[in-house]
Design an enzyme around this catalytic site. Structure first.
Site, PDB file in Angstrom:
ATOM      1  N   LYS A  58       0.647  -1.429  -0.231  1.00 43.71           N
ATOM      2  CA  LYS A  58      -0.012  -0.173   0.270  1.00 43.71           C
ATOM      3  C   LYS A  58       0.746   1.119  -0.037  1.00 43.71           C
ATOM      4  CE  LYS A  58      -1.855   0.675   4.081  1.00 43.71           C
ATOM      5  NZ  LYS A  58      -1.567   1.783   4.727  1.00 43.71           N
ATOM      6  N   ARG A  64      -9.114   5.015   9.611  1.00 46.90           N
ATOM      7  CA  ARG A  64      -9.052   3.722  10.187  1.00 46.90           C
ATOM      8  C   ARG A  64     -10.035   3.086  10.578  1.00 46.90           C
ATOM      9  NH1 ARG A  64      -3.949   1.847  10.111  1.00 46.90           N
ATOM     10  NH2 ARG A  64      -2.239   3.320  10.135  1.00 46.90           N
ATOM     11  N   ARG A  82      10.321  -9.398   4.869  1.00 44.37           N
ATOM     12  CA  ARG A  82      10.652  -7.958   5.166  1.00 44.37           C
ATOM     13  C   ARG A  82      11.352  -8.110   6.666  1.00 44.37           C
ATOM     14  NH1 ARG A  82       6.351  -3.512   6.490  1.00 44.37           N
ATOM     15  NH2 ARG A  82       6.389  -4.424   8.615  1.00 44.37           N
ATOM     16  N   ARG A 135      13.771  -7.634  11.856  1.00 43.56           N
ATOM     17  CA  ARG A 135      12.303  -7.273  12.673  1.00 43.56           C
ATOM     18  C   ARG A 135      11.981  -8.368  13.310  1.00 43.56           C
ATOM     19  NH1 ARG A 135       9.263  -2.552   9.636  1.00 43.56           N
ATOM     20  NH2 ARG A 135       7.687  -3.124  11.251  1.00 43.56           N
ATOM     21  N   ARG A 152      -2.138  -8.709  13.486  1.00 44.60           N
ATOM     22  CA  ARG A 152      -2.283  -7.172  13.017  1.00 44.60           C
ATOM     23  C   ARG A 152      -3.215  -7.430  11.695  1.00 44.60           C
ATOM     24  NH1 ARG A 152       3.619  -6.519  13.480  1.00 44.60           N
ATOM     25  NH2 ARG A 152       3.701  -6.456  11.210  1.00 44.60           N
TER      26      ARG A 152
END
Length: 197
Positions: A18, A93, A132, A138, A149
């Site tokens: 996005k 949101r 990622r 991470r 999430r």
């Protein structure tokens, strides 16, 4: 045919691309991307009154409440570079923020003209975020936190999309493919609405 103004919102789950696609489309159309995260950081960095409020909340470990988020977005949309159009990323949101945005834009007679929904299968989002995490080291991008999430995204975003679908402004875009393929799909959907560079 008269050109439709580019007042856009891009929505997609984590890992949908996005942010990348939003920036590409904004560049293509010559409009600013209005990312709430970026706006928060810019206000904090510049030490504005809004930035000081945001910093105090973040430092206390609190989320930025809807009214303050909406105030910051309104302030950004009133800037000169957003007069001819904008691409919202990360806002609204939830339904409360949809109401705030509607009130602001309707008051200016400038409603959203299209909502780009980047559609990516859940397993593809998880795979992208896992890659990622490995590339960037991470630890927060583990499978459990990613799934959590994505569940939050699905429960909070579905009602927003339902509102915009009723208005007939949602274009669902297949978010799987090369960056260029996906950008071309979005550009074609917007062009069909009269939104072009």
């Amino acid at each position: 045919m008269t050109q439709t103004p580019a007042r856009l919102l891009i929505i997609g789950p984590q890992g949908s691309g996005k942010g990348t696609q939003g920036a590409r489309i904004a560049d293509l159309l010559g409009i600013p991307t209005v990312s709430t995260g970026d706006v928060f950081r810019a206000n904090v960095k510049d030490g504005t009154e809004l930035g000081l409020k945001v910093k105090a909340l973040i430092d206390a470990g609190d989320l930025v409440p809807d009214d303050l988020t909406s105030e910051i977005v309104r302030d950004r949309l009133e800037q000169e570079d957003a007069a001819e159009g904008f691409l919202l990323d990360g806002y609204p949101r939830n339904l409360g923020q949809v109401g705030d945005l509607d009130a602001f834009l309707d008051g200016r007679g400038e409603p959203l003209t299209a909502v780009i929904e980047l559609s990516v299968p859940r397993d593809e989002s998880i795979a992208r975020l896992s890659r990622r995490a490995a590339e960037q080291g991470r630890s927060d991008d583990n499978e459990e936190s990613i799934a959590k999430r994505l569940s939050i995204y699905e429960s909070e975003t579905t009602p927003i999309l339902d509102v915009y679908r009723e208005r007939g402004i949602v274009d669902e875009i297949d978010g799987v493919g090369s960056l260029d393929e996906i950008t071309e799909r979005i550009a074609a959907a917007l062009a069909a609405r009269g939104i072009t560079a």
